[in-house]
Design a protein around this motif. Structure first.
Motif, short mmCIF file in Angstrom:
data_model
loop_
_atom_site.label_atom_id
_atom_site.label_comp_id
_atom_site.label_asym_id
_atom_site.label_seq_id
_atom_site.Cartn_x
_atom_site.Cartn_y
_atom_site.Cartn_z
N GLN A 1 94.56 48.68 63.36
CA GLN A 1 94.24 48.40 61.96
C GLN A 1 95.11 49.24 61.04
O GLN A 1 95.67 48.75 60.05
CB GLN A 1 92.74 48.69 61.71
CG GLN A 1 92.22 48.14 60.39
CD GLN A 1 92.40 46.62 60.28
OE1 GLN A 1 92.14 45.88 61.23
NE2 GLN A 1 92.87 46.16 59.12
N CYS A 2 95.24 50.53 61.38
CA CYS A 2 96.08 51.43 60.56
C CYS A 2 97.53 50.96 60.57
O CYS A 2 98.22 51.01 59.55
CB CYS A 2 95.99 52.86 61.09
SG CYS A 2 94.39 53.62 60.79
N SER A 3 97.99 50.51 61.75
CA SER A 3 99.38 50.04 61.87
C SER A 3 99.63 48.88 60.93
O SER A 3 100.64 48.84 60.21
CB SER A 3 99.66 49.59 63.31
OG SER A 3 99.57 50.68 64.19
N VAL A 4 98.69 47.92 60.91
CA VAL A 4 98.84 46.74 60.05
C VAL A 4 98.88 47.15 58.59
O VAL A 4 99.69 46.67 57.79
CB VAL A 4 97.70 45.72 60.33
CG1 VAL A 4 97.71 44.60 59.30
CG2 VAL A 4 97.82 45.16 61.74
N GLU A 5 97.97 48.07 58.21
CA GLU A 5 97.91 48.51 56.81
C GLU A 5 99.19 49.23 56.38
O GLU A 5 99.59 49.17 55.23
CB GLU A 5 96.69 49.43 56.62
CG GLU A 5 95.37 48.65 56.63
CD GLU A 5 94.15 49.56 56.77
OE1 GLU A 5 94.34 50.79 56.71
OE2 GLU A 5 93.04 49.03 56.94
N LYS A 6 99.82 49.92 57.34
CA LYS A 6 101.06 50.63 57.02
C LYS A 6 102.30 49.75 57.18
O LYS A 6 103.43 50.20 57.02
CB LYS A 6 101.21 51.84 57.95
CG LYS A 6 100.21 52.95 57.68
CD LYS A 6 100.39 54.05 58.72
CE LYS A 6 99.32 55.13 58.56
NZ LYS A 6 99.35 56.10 59.67
N GLY A 7 102.09 48.48 57.56
CA GLY A 7 103.22 47.58 57.75
C GLY A 7 103.92 47.73 59.09
O GLY A 7 105.03 47.25 59.29
N VAL A 8 103.26 48.45 60.02
CA VAL A 8 103.81 48.61 61.37
C VAL A 8 103.20 47.53 62.27
O VAL A 8 101.99 47.25 62.20
CB VAL A 8 103.48 50.01 61.94
CG1 VAL A 8 104.01 50.16 63.36
CG2 VAL A 8 104.06 51.09 61.03
N ILE A 9 104.03 46.92 63.11
CA ILE A 9 103.54 45.80 63.94
C ILE A 9 102.93 46.35 65.23
O ILE A 9 103.59 47.07 65.99
CB ILE A 9 104.71 44.84 64.26
CG1 ILE A 9 105.25 44.25 62.95
CG2 ILE A 9 104.26 43.72 65.21
CD1 ILE A 9 106.58 43.58 63.09
#
Length: 429
Positions: free
Chosen positions: A357-365
């Motif tokens: 979830q954090c990855s998605v929010e930071k734009g990381v796939i």
């Protein structure tokens, strides 16, 4: 079989299987969703009661070492072992392995220590199930110095192989490497000598080497010590030995596939999903294929449509369509995805939900296949992160391409996404 020692040739740099061999040795390439190529010959040995097994390799052997150490741990009650022998420099020999025969030659000092009568030499990149006991029995019955395992083939495919000719006792008397035209016709043999019926012998009048050999101990050592300049078994050592030694052929009339190229590897994997009967089955209880026990949870399917596919354990699939594909362990596929005629190797680890979830929010796939992506006729290597709305469909029908900086290659029209690659949202390949 206590007097038999097995040597599995791990292959060279694996250039024909690149980029799957970019970060791993060829025998460590994953197959069928949960196994590795090396599991095939090792399992055949174990099922044939051959427990002394060396694997010779010289490229990227870290993952192969790790897999073998975790998988094949015989108890202390027998002499069994599976051990990797990597190429090494010594004062006597500062070179890398120069070929299949040279690889064995460089370790003769170690092989000599064992009380073995026969040495079984195998390839590490073939898919087949074989009882080596019958092979070795035939070797002993014929009093052979060397026995080669051969497959019968028809005229259409014969030119792709190294062929051999036998006399009416099954002794090999001639070799020819990928002959064509008149030279091909010269290599026709009566394969009924080796056990085929008359009808089969007419349809398959040629025999090709499988790259599987059994040697008498003294013959192997003599040949390797005498002709130091000869570095390859199939092209040099065995054809030269046929003049002076009893070289016999043993017929193997079952499924065998050399999966040393990207195209052959792709088709062999997808063939495992065939109905009603795949050409090779991992479901044989009499002769199982062993691999590392991972203790993964069951696969979770949330509103999915899946046809003619193999799904490894520990996968999470959401609202997607999977058709004629193989998915490896820990594969994650998000909603709206379509996967067709593809091989996904899965992942080596799970990402926690919070981390994803954090990855998605930071734009990381995150690792896995993102929402609304389409993958068709592709191989996705382990730990790849495929973004949202990505289309891997080879839309321009490119046959060969090297796009390492973009995370993929194309081989024989098959898109191969690299291990650990990141494919950004909205990418079209």
């Amino acid at each position: 079989m206590k007097k038999v020692l097995s040597i599995i040739l791990g292959g060279g740099a694996g250039t024909r299987l690149y980029p799957l061999t970019k970060l791993r040795a060829k025998p460590a390439v994953p197959v069928a969703g949960k196994y590795r190529l090396i599991d095939i010959p090792v399992s055949n040995c174990i099922n044939s009661e051959i427990f002394k097994i060396y694997v010779l390799t010289q490229f990227n052997s870290a993952s192969l070492n790790r897999h073998i150490a975790r998988t094949y741990n015989f108890t202390g009650f027998n002499e069994g072992f599976v051990e990797v022998l990597a190429a090494q420099q010594t004062p006597e020999n500062p070179n890398w392995f120069q070929g299949t025969a040279d690889a064995v030659r460089q370790y003769l000092w170690l092989l000599e220590e064992w009380d073995a009568e026969e040495y079984l030499i195998l390839s590490g990149d073939h898919l087949y199930r074989m009882d080596y006991r019958q092979f070795i029995q035939r070797h002993r019955e014929t009093g052979a110095d060397i026995t080669l395992s051969v497959i019968p083939i028809d005229e259409r495919r014969a030119s792709d192989f190294g062929l051999m000719k036998i006399d009416d006792t099954g002794r090999v008397i001639d070799f020819s490497e990928k002959p064509k035209g008149e030279a091909l016709i010269q290599m026709r043999v009566d394969t009924s000598v080796l056990g085929l019926t008359k009808e089969q012998a007419q349809q398959q009048p040629y025999i090709a080497s499988m790259g599987i050999y059994v040697f008498k101990k003294d013959v192997l050592f003599k040949l390797l010590k005498e002709a130091v300049e000869r570095t390859d078994f199939g092209k040099e050592i065995i054809p030269d030995a046929a003049k002076d030694y009893n070289v016999q052929a043993y017929l193997f009339d079952d499924y065998w596939e050399d999966i040393g190229t990207i195209e052959a590897f792709y088709h062999a994997n997808l063939a495992l999903t065939q109905q009603p009967q795949p050409p090779f089955s991992f479901y044989d209880e009499e002769a199982p294929i062993y691999t590392r026990a991972r203790y993964l949870p069951p696969t979770k399917l949330l509103d999915c449509q899946i046809t003619e596919s193999i799904i490894g354990e520990g996968c999470i699939l959401k609202n997607c369509r999977i058709q004629h594909s193989v998915l490896g362990v820990r594969s994650r596929i998000e909603s709206g995805c379509v996967i067709e005629e593809s091989l996904l190797m899965g992942a080596d680890f799970y990402q926690a939900s919070v981390e994803r979830q954090c990855s998605v929010e930071k734009g990381v796939i995150p690792v896995g296949i993102g929402t609304d992506s389409i993958i068709r006729r592709a191989i996705i290597d382990k730990n790849a992160s495929i973004g949202h709305d990505v289309k891997i469909i080879n839309k321009d029908n490119v046959q060969e391409a090297d796009r390492e900086s973009q995370g993929f290659y194309i081989r024989s029209g098959i898109v191969v996404v690299l291990k650990n690659a990141v494919i950004p949202d909205g990418t079209i390949i």
